[in-house]
Design an enzyme around this catalytic site. Sequence first.
Site, PDB file in Angstrom:
ATOM      1  CD  GLU A 167     -59.248  22.123 -31.310  1.00  0.00           C
ATOM      2  OE1 GLU A 167     -60.498  21.869 -31.809  1.00  0.00           O
ATOM      3  OE2 GLU A 167     -58.764  21.360 -30.693  1.00  0.00           O
ATOM      4  CD  GLU A 354     -57.929  20.646 -26.715  1.00  0.00           C
ATOM      5  OE1 GLU A 354     -58.228  19.823 -27.385  1.00  0.00           O
ATOM      6  OE2 GLU A 354     -58.351  21.717 -26.558  1.00  0.00           O
TER       7      GLU A 354
HETATM    8  O1  IFM Z   1     -63.162  17.868 -27.032  1.00  0.00           O
HETATM    9  C1  IFM Z   1     -62.242  18.436 -27.817  1.00  0.00           C
HETATM   10  C2  IFM Z   1     -62.045  19.972 -27.487  1.00  0.00           C
HETATM   11  O2  IFM Z   1     -62.943  20.644 -27.266  1.00  0.00           O
HETATM   12  C3  IFM Z   1     -61.410  20.621 -28.602  1.00  0.00           C
HETATM   13  N1  IFM Z   1     -60.274  19.631 -29.096  1.00  0.00           N
HETATM   14  C4  IFM Z   1     -60.404  18.359 -29.329  1.00  0.00           C
HETATM   15  C5  IFM Z   1     -61.228  17.680 -28.096  1.00  0.00           C
HETATM   16  C6  IFM Z   1     -61.340  16.207 -28.616  1.00  0.00           C
HETATM   17  O3  IFM Z   1     -62.254  16.019 -29.668  1.00  0.00           O
END
Ligand code: IFM
Length: 448
Positions: A167, A354
């Site tokens: 990200e 994710e």
């Molecule tokens: O916890 C975070 C992660 O580190 C990066 N993506 C989003 C998750 C939830 O907010």
Amino acid sequence: MPADVLFPTDFRWGAATAAYQIEGAHAEGGRGPSIWDTFSHTPGRTANGDTGDVACDHYHLYPQDIGLMRDLGLDSYRFSISWPRIFPTGSGSPNQEGLDFYRRLISELRDAGIEPFVTLYHWDLPQALQDRGGWANRDTVGRFGEYAHTLATRLGEGVHNWITHNEPSVVTYLGHLLGTHAPGARSLRTAIQVSHHLLLSHAEGMDALRAEARPGDQVGITLVVAPVEPAGDSQADADAARLWDGLVNRWFLDPIFHGRYPEDMVEHYGENGPDIQPGDMERIATPVDFLGVNYYNRMVVRHDPASSPVQAALVQPTGRTYTAMGSEVYPEGLYQILTRVRDDYSPGAIYITENGAAYEDAVVDGNVPDQPRQQYIHEHLLQVHRAIEEGVPLRGYFVWSLLDNFEWTYGYGKRFGLIYVDYPTQQRIIKQSGRWYAEVTRENGVES
Ligand code: IFM
């Protein structure tokens, strides 16, 4: 009911974590401080002043956590390496104790039949590099290349799937424009330059990893993406949505897949645009083996002249369901963004690196009945399957997160895990969603 929506036989089922969010042991094993140590120890930066000093103590409890991954039936595990465990002062000789920790982790994962997916940068820059300008300094790109080279040569034997960055948009905007994440900078000019250096370091890292790669090794990058919709019918809202899409999606996807920044955004940023040196864009567009997609929610935006940098503000549509993070539950958005990424960028392979949700979990008679999380994951998996049926090259799915953990500025107040963590005792309890996910991984599918 048995699963009737089945996934490809080689589809990977995993869960994800990140070093600073779970490891703890912040001053052990020769680890140096990261920007998140500095930031979280600064009063007022995180909820309750929470820090990652202890977190889930995974540094010590990882064998037990691998056992829990087996209980969930995971065949893959995504985690990140703490850069300051490997280079405590950002450069020089690597720290053998840090490398040894990850060698043990990787080897025990492999013994358990779990494939490691390793992220190099999940936001914990060595503080020593921040002291030299951090990501705003082009020199950090070279340091990232050295770090990647070290990991490739010292850990590469056991790792076949690498993710350079997690990200970069969050590092750019929250870390350097809004200042709500480490290092807490607040400058558009800096943020945009940082985004360029992050992308360049992705290319530098890929080169370093590929120089040592074995046949079949794959390297990619993880972006958080979302469909963006205008809140109303006005032209102003439509323009706001286009710019917001440019900000969060196209600013990162276009350079990686098309070798250029989006023209409308370059025009919009004007003199705040990045300094680009000859050859940079060609390097950034070095083909990836896969794209990691993080998806949580769609974004609905309205025109807001007072909001910088794109005169747009997020709105929360009424009558919808929201998670404890205030994120709208919008599973079809995952299908929408996947098909768009396929159509506009044609990645050869995609992993959902994710997807998940925070809810107010509670332990009831030794169990954690988290039906909303189970439903969230179930509904998103149906959309993943829908995308696969329509030819999106999806290879795997990782729940965020394996464990409840340190949720950055929210501290320990937001729980995303399939596994509940009682922080005072470090006891783990597999939640209802985790037990259900074990059935999903076993049956390679879900109910329709
Ligand atoms: O916890 C975070 C992660 O580190 C990066 N993506 C989003 C998750 C939830 O907010």
